[in-house]
Scaffold this motif. Structure first.
Motif, PDB file in Angstrom:
ATOM      1  N   ALA A  28       0.834  -1.209   0.000  1.00  0.00           N
ATOM      2  CA  ALA A  28       0.000   0.000   0.000  1.00  0.00           C
ATOM      3  C   ALA A  28       0.867   1.257   0.000  1.00  0.00           C
ATOM      4  CB  ALA A  28      -0.938  -0.012   1.211  1.00  0.00           C
ATOM      5  N   LEU A  29       1.926   1.240   0.786  1.00  0.00           N
ATOM      6  CA  LEU A  29       2.831   2.394   0.820  1.00  0.00           C
ATOM      7  C   LEU A  29       3.516   2.570  -0.533  1.00  0.00           C
ATOM      8  CD1 LEU A  29       4.149   4.705   2.364  1.00  0.00           C
ATOM      9  CD2 LEU A  29       5.854   3.060   3.210  1.00  0.00           C
ATOM     10  N   VAL A  30       3.966   1.478  -1.130  1.00  0.00           N
ATOM     11  CA  VAL A  30       4.599   1.547  -2.446  1.00  0.00           C
ATOM     12  C   VAL A  30       3.623   2.144  -3.461  1.00  0.00           C
ATOM     13  CG1 VAL A  30       5.401   0.116  -4.380  1.00  0.00           C
ATOM     14  CG2 VAL A  30       6.324  -0.260  -2.077  1.00  0.00           C
ATOM     15  N   ARG A  31       2.378   1.660  -3.468  1.00  0.00           N
ATOM     16  CA  ARG A  31       1.376   2.197  -4.412  1.00  0.00           C
ATOM     17  C   ARG A  31       1.158   3.695  -4.183  1.00  0.00           C
ATOM     18  NH1 ARG A  31      -1.185  -2.611  -3.278  1.00  0.00           N
ATOM     19  NH2 ARG A  31      -2.541  -1.618  -1.760  1.00  0.00           N
ATOM     20  N   GLY A  35       2.288   6.665  -6.735  1.00  0.00           N
ATOM     21  CA  GLY A  35       1.165   7.411  -7.293  1.00  0.00           C
ATOM     22  C   GLY A  35       1.355   8.913  -7.256  1.00  0.00           C
ATOM     23  N   TRP A  36       2.409   9.370  -6.583  1.00  0.00           N
ATOM     24  CA  TRP A  36       2.661  10.805  -6.541  1.00  0.00           C
ATOM     25  C   TRP A  36       3.006  11.315  -7.930  1.00  0.00           C
ATOM     26  CZ3 TRP A  36       6.742  10.431  -2.089  1.00  0.00           C
ATOM     27  CH2 TRP A  36       6.095  10.192  -0.870  1.00  0.00           C
ATOM     28  N   THR A  37       2.385  12.411  -8.298  1.00  0.00           N
ATOM     29  CA  THR A  37       2.765  13.106  -9.520  1.00  0.00           C
ATOM     30  C   THR A  37       3.220  14.487  -9.094  1.00  0.00           C
ATOM     31  OG1 THR A  37       0.493  13.814  -9.862  1.00  0.00           O
ATOM     32  CG2 THR A  37       1.196  11.818 -11.011  1.00  0.00           C
ATOM     33  N   GLY A  38       4.500  14.725  -9.209  1.00  0.00           N
ATOM     34  CA  GLY A  38       5.040  15.992  -8.747  1.00  0.00           C
ATOM     35  C   GLY A  38       5.315  15.963  -7.256  1.00  0.00           C
ATOM     36  N   THR A 100      13.521  13.453   0.063  1.00  0.00           N
ATOM     37  CA  THR A 100      12.958  13.924  -1.207  1.00  0.00           C
ATOM     38  C   THR A 100      11.949  12.910  -1.728  1.00  0.00           C
ATOM     39  OG1 THR A 100      14.626  12.829  -2.581  1.00  0.00           O
ATOM     40  CG2 THR A 100      15.159  15.053  -1.806  1.00  0.00           C
ATOM     41  N   ALA A 101      11.035  13.391  -2.535  1.00  0.00           N
ATOM     42  CA  ALA A 101      10.061  12.500  -3.160  1.00  0.00           C
ATOM     43  C   ALA A 101      10.773  11.534  -4.098  1.00  0.00           C
ATOM     44  CB  ALA A 101       9.003  13.306  -3.915  1.00  0.00           C
ATOM     45  N   GLN A 105      10.419   7.518  -3.884  1.00  0.00           N
ATOM     46  CA  GLN A 105       9.913   6.762  -5.025  1.00  0.00           C
ATOM     47  C   GLN A 105      10.938   5.741  -5.519  1.00  0.00           C
ATOM     48  OE1 GLN A 105       8.601  10.101  -7.518  1.00  0.00           O
ATOM     49  NE2 GLN A 105       6.489   9.430  -7.171  1.00  0.00           N
ATOM     50  N   SER A 106      12.193   6.087  -5.451  1.00  0.00           N
ATOM     51  CA  SER A 106      13.242   5.146  -5.839  1.00  0.00           C
ATOM     52  C   SER A 106      13.226   3.921  -4.927  1.00  0.00           C
ATOM     53  CB  SER A 106      14.610   5.842  -5.778  1.00  0.00           C
ATOM     54  OG  SER A 106      15.641   4.921  -6.020  1.00  0.00           O
ATOM     55  N   HIS A 107      13.068   4.158  -3.636  1.00  0.00           N
ATOM     56  CA  HIS A 107      13.009   3.045  -2.686  1.00  0.00           C
ATOM     57  C   HIS A 107      11.721   2.239  -2.859  1.00  0.00           C
ATOM     58  CE1 HIS A 107      16.292   5.191  -0.435  1.00  0.00           C
ATOM     59  NE2 HIS A 107      16.734   3.951  -0.517  1.00  0.00           N
ATOM     60  N   ALA A 108      10.639   2.907  -3.206  1.00  0.00           N
ATOM     61  CA  ALA A 108       9.383   2.197  -3.450  1.00  0.00           C
ATOM     62  C   ALA A 108       9.514   1.276  -4.659  1.00  0.00           C
ATOM     63  CB  ALA A 108       8.242   3.193  -3.661  1.00  0.00           C
ATOM     64  N   ARG A 109      10.153   1.762  -5.720  1.00  0.00           N
ATOM     65  CA  ARG A 109      10.369   0.917  -6.902  1.00  0.00           C
ATOM     66  C   ARG A 109      11.258  -0.279  -6.552  1.00  0.00           C
ATOM     67  NH1 ARG A 109      10.021   5.938  -9.313  1.00  0.00           N
ATOM     68  NH2 ARG A 109      12.245   6.367  -9.140  1.00  0.00           N
TER      69      ARG A 109
END
Length: 132
Positions: A28-31, A35-38, A100-101, A105-109
């Motif tokens: 859920a956290l990864v999704r 899902g962040w745009t910007g 940073t976002a 996001q890199s860690h989520a991927r």
């Protein structure tokens, strides 16, 4: 000067082998993060905490991937692919988490890729997979 590292005392290695991750929480956290745009509008400290949570998940899932891959013959294709994913994980996790976002996001991927590799290994060596 204060340290940003937390040392956990785990002499028996239980964090990696006996304490399962809450996979649904991490998915859920990864999704959410992917899902962040910007700019998600979160303070850097919150972004860093998210990245650190994902870092911990990535390290633990990587350990599960390693254990599962080690059960396969050296020349097995699934083991070779797992080794590639693990090398990338080691490289990316060697860099400190930032607030940073992009870092989150890199860690989520990375977490997503590790769970995907773990699932693929489960189809080849199901007895080796310990993450729920």
């Amino acid at each position: 000067m204060s340290s940003t590292h937390l040392v956990l005392h785990d002499p028996d290695g239980r964090f990696d082998t006996e304490l399962p991750l809450d996979r649904e929480l991490h998915k859920a956290l990864v999704r959410a993060v992917l899902g962040w745009t910007g700019n998600p509008g979160l303070p850097p400290a919150d972004l860093q905490q998210i990245a650190l949570l994902l870092t911990g998940a990535a390290r633990t899932v990587a350990a599960d991937v390693r254990r599962a891959a080690d059960l396969l013959p050296e020349d097995h294709a699934a083991r070779a692919l797992a080794d590639v994913v693990l090398e990338e994980a080691d490289r990316r996790l060697s860099v400190p988490a930032e607030g940073t976002a992009h870092c989150a996001q890199s860690h989520a991927r990375l977490v997503r890729a590790l769970y995907e590799r773990l699932d693929r290994l489960a189809s080849v060596a199901p007895q080796a997979v310990t993450a729920p």
